[in-house]
Design an enzyme around this catalytic site. Structure first.
Site, mmCIF file in Angstrom:
data_model
loop_
_atom_site.group_PDB
_atom_site.id
_atom_site.type_symbol
_atom_site.label_atom_id
_atom_site.label_comp_id
_atom_site.label_asym_id
_atom_site.label_seq_id
_atom_site.Cartn_x
_atom_site.Cartn_y
_atom_site.Cartn_z
ATOM 1 N N GLU A 222 0.939 -1.238 -0.183
ATOM 2 C CA GLU A 222 -0.362 0.151 0.189
ATOM 3 C C GLU A 222 1.051 1.803 0.682
ATOM 4 O O GLU A 222 0.542 2.300 -0.902
ATOM 5 C CB GLU A 222 -1.058 -0.035 1.395
ATOM 6 C CG GLU A 222 -1.711 0.948 1.412
ATOM 7 C CD GLU A 222 -2.899 1.467 2.591
ATOM 8 O OE1 GLU A 222 -3.978 1.947 2.593
ATOM 9 O OE2 GLU A 222 -2.043 0.740 3.978
ATOM 10 N N ASP A 223 2.326 0.832 0.503
ATOM 11 C CA ASP A 223 2.777 2.144 0.810
ATOM 12 C C ASP A 223 3.271 3.326 -0.484
ATOM 13 O O ASP A 223 4.149 4.001 -0.710
ATOM 14 C CB ASP A 223 4.385 1.596 2.094
ATOM 15 C CG ASP A 223 3.385 2.321 3.608
ATOM 16 O OD1 ASP A 223 2.277 2.368 3.667
ATOM 17 O OD2 ASP A 223 3.700 1.037 3.928
ATOM 18 N N ARG B 157 12.986 1.648 2.465
ATOM 19 C CA ARG B 157 12.001 1.030 0.677
ATOM 20 C C ARG B 157 11.800 2.090 -0.412
ATOM 21 O O ARG B 157 11.560 1.907 -1.293
ATOM 22 C CB ARG B 157 11.032 1.516 1.798
ATOM 23 C CG ARG B 157 10.832 0.794 3.454
ATOM 24 C CD ARG B 157 9.167 0.722 3.812
ATOM 25 N NE ARG B 157 8.221 -0.247 3.006
ATOM 26 C CZ ARG B 157 6.832 0.168 3.496
ATOM 27 N NH1 ARG B 157 6.405 0.888 4.546
ATOM 28 N NH2 ARG B 157 6.196 -0.809 2.102
ATOM 29 N N ARG C 284 6.724 9.886 7.956
ATOM 30 C CA ARG C 284 6.551 8.587 6.359
ATOM 31 C C ARG C 284 6.682 10.023 5.848
ATOM 32 O O ARG C 284 6.482 9.855 4.022
ATOM 33 C CB ARG C 284 6.128 8.380 6.345
ATOM 34 C CG ARG C 284 6.952 6.805 7.669
ATOM 35 C CD ARG C 284 8.092 6.365 7.897
ATOM 36 N NE ARG C 284 8.364 5.175 8.053
ATOM 37 C CZ ARG C 284 8.247 4.191 8.885
ATOM 38 N NH1 ARG C 284 7.326 3.318 7.544
ATOM 39 N NH2 ARG C 284 8.473 3.488 9.796
ATOM 40 N N HIS D 28 0.531 5.882 10.351
ATOM 41 C CA HIS D 28 0.104 6.532 9.743
ATOM 42 C C HIS D 28 -1.543 7.096 9.855
ATOM 43 O O HIS D 28 -2.380 6.858 10.301
ATOM 44 C CB HIS D 28 -0.101 5.433 8.277
ATOM 45 C CG HIS D 28 1.315 4.854 7.843
ATOM 46 N ND1 HIS D 28 1.909 3.663 7.565
ATOM 47 C CD2 HIS D 28 2.263 5.592 7.198
ATOM 48 C CE1 HIS D 28 3.221 3.373 7.028
ATOM 49 N NE2 HIS D 28 3.158 4.447 6.394
ATOM 50 N N CYS E 212 -2.342 -2.468 4.976
ATOM 51 C CA CYS E 212 -1.024 -2.259 4.482
ATOM 52 C C CYS E 212 -0.435 -3.212 3.143
ATOM 53 O O CYS E 212 0.091 -3.083 2.562
ATOM 54 C CB CYS E 212 0.257 -2.542 4.933
ATOM 55 S SG CYS E 212 -0.221 -1.067 6.747
#
Length: 254
Positions: free
Chosen positions: A65-66, A85, A130, A160, A247
């Protein structure tokens, strides 16, 4: 056709990024079984599950998802806020290119898709550890031509935005009021998590059902009392990586 992009659990997930949680031992084999169950539920709910290429050396890569925000008009490839990431976006970009026009979050912007909550033509973005203001500004500029408005939501108590609030039915949000102010979302019905289950805010709405962690039975009962269909899934191990059920997939209409 409804597609759900997923990625298998990395054996290196034990080295995942953590911000608010203390590190606990993760049973990788159990995490794999729970993720398999999750994917099977997606299939049961009408999704065609498409796994991205495995990334065994990227601990957080199961949390697809990120790396992308997919709307009807386009897909926005993010720039994850954790440096470890940064390369996860490549395979998502390849998978989405046949289906959507692509836009990208560029430096100095950083954004995790877990911070992005889409409610109709209004998109709320958590300003978190983030995701920064530069990324929110970029997203707003890119999506303005598609008729979207983008609103930044300051966060300081959870990883988040969707750690603290998710859509669980039409015009209905599940929310932890200690982390996110319900007044941020005018016109929405607000359901609060059970106080003893603060991490129960994250549910995945697919069609008219909510995939929901089995570990939060009291909040699940609250949802069911509102007439919401809850489908439980084991999520104990991935939750130790500071994750929720949203996620692990990117869902869109092909």
């Amino acid at each position: 056709m409804r597609i759900a992009l997923t990625r298998q659990v990395s054996p290196s997930i034990v080295h995942c990024e953590l911000t608010y949680l203390e590190r606990e031992p993760i049973d990788v084999e159990l995490a794999v079984r729970q993720h398999d169950e999750y994917e099977e539920l997606l299939r049961t709910l009408g999704c065609q599950v498409q796994r991205l290429r495995p990334e065994p050396d990227l601990p957080d890569s199961v949390f697809v998802e990120d790396v992308a925000v997919v709307l009807d008009s386009r897909a926005v490839i993010t720039r994850p806020g954790a440096a470890s990431r940064s390369t996860e976006t490549r395979t998502a970009e390849d998978a989405l290119r046949p289906h959507r026009a692509l836009s990208h979050i560029e430096a100095p912007g950083t954004m995790d898709g877990g911070d992005v909550l889409t409610l109709g033509k209004r998109i709320y973005v958590g300003l978190s550890h983030r995701t920064n203001a530069a990324a929110v500004e970029q997203l707003g500029r890119v999506l303005k031509e598609d008729g979207f408005s983008v609103v930044g939501v300051p966060l300081d108590k959870c990883l988040h935005l969707k750690t603290g609030v998710t859509l669980v039915a039409e015009a209905t949000l599940l929310l932890n009021p200690e982390w996110v102010d319900g007044a941020t979302f005018p016109g929405m019905k607000i359901l609060e998590v059970d106080p003893g289950e603060p991490f129960a805010c994250n549910g995945l709405l697919v069609q008219e059902a909510v995939i929901f962690p089995r570990e939060f039975p009291r909040t699940a009962a609250r949802l069911e009392s509102e007439g919401i269909r809850v489908i439980p899934v084991g999520f104990s191990e991935l939750a130790k990586a500071e994750a929720g059920v949203t996620c692990c997939s990117v869902i869109f209409e092909a």
